[in-house]
Scaffold this motif. Structure first.
Motif, PDB file in Angstrom:
ATOM      1  N   CYS A  65     -10.283  -0.179  -4.411  1.00  0.00           N
ATOM      2  CA  CYS A  65     -10.508  -0.903  -3.170  1.00  0.00           C
ATOM      3  C   CYS A  65     -11.293  -2.178  -3.443  1.00  0.00           C
ATOM      4  N   LEU A  85     -11.904  11.137  -2.747  1.00  0.00           N
ATOM      5  CA  LEU A  85     -11.010  10.210  -2.067  1.00  0.00           C
ATOM      6  C   LEU A  85     -11.707   9.717  -0.805  1.00  0.00           C
ATOM      7  N   SER A 130      -5.701   8.205  -3.659  1.00  0.00           N
ATOM      8  CA  SER A 130      -6.296   6.998  -3.110  1.00  0.00           C
ATOM      9  C   SER A 130      -6.037   5.883  -4.119  1.00  0.00           C
ATOM     10  N   SER A 131      -6.623   4.726  -3.873  1.00  0.00           N
ATOM     11  CA  SER A 131      -6.454   3.603  -4.788  1.00  0.00           C
ATOM     12  C   SER A 131      -7.793   2.900  -4.959  1.00  0.00           C
ATOM     13  N   SER A 150     -12.334  16.280  -0.218  1.00  0.00           N
ATOM     14  CA  SER A 150     -11.838  16.013  -1.572  1.00  0.00           C
ATOM     15  C   SER A 150     -12.129  17.178  -2.506  1.00  0.00           C
ATOM     16  N   SER A 195     -13.340   7.703  -8.932  1.00  0.00           N
ATOM     17  CA  SER A 195     -11.984   7.895  -9.457  1.00  0.00           C
ATOM     18  C   SER A 195     -11.950   8.641 -10.782  1.00  0.00           C
ATOM     19  N   ASP A 203     -15.408  13.372   3.949  1.00  0.00           N
ATOM     20  CA  ASP A 203     -14.378  13.015   2.974  1.00  0.00           C
ATOM     21  C   ASP A 203     -14.697  13.593   1.595  1.00  0.00           C
ATOM     22  N   TYR A 208       0.815  -1.224   0.000  1.00  0.00           N
ATOM     23  CA  TYR A 208       0.000   0.000   0.000  1.00  0.00           C
ATOM     24  C   TYR A 208       0.847   1.273   0.000  1.00  0.00           C
ATOM     25  N   TYR A 242      -6.081   8.730  -8.486  1.00  0.00           N
ATOM     26  CA  TYR A 242      -6.234   7.346  -8.047  1.00  0.00           C
ATOM     27  C   TYR A 242      -5.168   6.460  -8.654  1.00  0.00           C
ATOM     28  N   SER A 270      -9.326   5.487   2.865  1.00  0.00           N
ATOM     29  CA  SER A 270      -8.038   5.341   2.187  1.00  0.00           C
ATOM     30  C   SER A 270      -7.707   6.642   1.480  1.00  0.00           C
ATOM     31  N   CYS A 271      -7.021   7.520   2.184  1.00  0.00           N
ATOM     32  CA  CYS A 271      -6.708   8.838   1.641  1.00  0.00           C
ATOM     33  C   CYS A 271      -5.306   9.236   2.089  1.00  0.00           C
TER      34      CYS A 271
END
Length: 225
Positions: free
Chosen positions: A121, A148, A118-119, A177, A141, A173, A101, A188, A152-153
């Motif tokens: 998920c 985000l 972020s990514s 963002s 994304s 959030d 991660y 992302y 997960s940010c």
């Protein structure tokens, strides 16, 4: 991993938690297992828990900060205020990060010149949770101003402080963002790097969950965020 408060911290993980004894151990174990050359610390912000949340945090040598349980935005902001890292990584107590991660996400942000990232998920739990997963991965994304998720940010401290942290409003959030994306490049990593619990969908069902977030978003908009 450094001890909380040590020098030369690259990234500070901030984990808000209130009565999260059933989930927190999994989140902290995943952070302890990160495979990375970056130095990082973990801060658990306890929202006046009545269970063993604080004891579990200490098992993993996380710093424990006390917050009155006022809001998740207040908890995130307190953690950021006390953090030592150049970068701030926000995850939730029911999130588990993959071993790559930090290396992948921070490396991606630095290569792309991003202030926050972020990514993709994976949402665990009932099959209907896959709709929420797809919304985040393929909806949030791809927005002009990506959202985000708070679970997960990763954000550079300078950008975080510039926008004033997380607004204390519903769907904090999303509001955060939008503030970030108005001033900084964010994006992302299109690789699954976290797993988040689908517990709300399991409890409320998909329709109930969507209704819950819709109500929160209407309140956010009324607050002008």
């Amino acid at each position: 991993m450094t001890g909380a408060g040590d020098d030369a911290v690259d990234v500070s993980f901030v984990v808000p938690a209130r009565n999260e004894g059933d989930y927190l151990r999994g989140a902290l174990a995943s952070l302890a297992a990160l495979d990375t050359a970056y130095e990082y610390e973990v801060l658990v912000v306890d929202g006046d828990s009545s269970d063993d949340t604080r004891e579990i945090a200490r098992e993993y040598d996380a710093a424990v900060l006390q917050e009155g349980g006022d809001s998740i935005a207040a908890a995130r902001n307190l953690g950021a205020e006390r953090a030592a890292g150049e970068w701030l990584a926000f995850i939730d107590a029911d999130t588990r990060v993959r071993a790559t991660y930090l290396t992948e996400l921070l490396g991606f942000a630095e290569r792309e010149g991003l202030a926050a990232a972020s990514s993709y998920c994976r949402i665990t739990g009932p099959r209907r949770a896959k709709l929420m997963e797809a919304t985040i991965n393929h909806g949030f994304s791809r927005l002009e101003r990506p959202i985000l998720p708070g679970f997960s940010c990763l954000v550079h401290r300078r950008a975080f402080e510039d926008v004033g942290g997380f607004p204390d409003v519903p769907n904090e959030d999303t509001a955060f963002s939008r503030l970030l994306a108005a001033r900084y490049p964010i994006g992302y990593r299109r690789t699954v790097l976290v797993e988040n619990s689908g517990r709300r969908i399991a409890d409320l069902g998909l329709t109930g969950t969507l209704g819950h977030y819709l109500r929160l978003d209407l309140e956010r908009l009324r607050a002008a965020y």
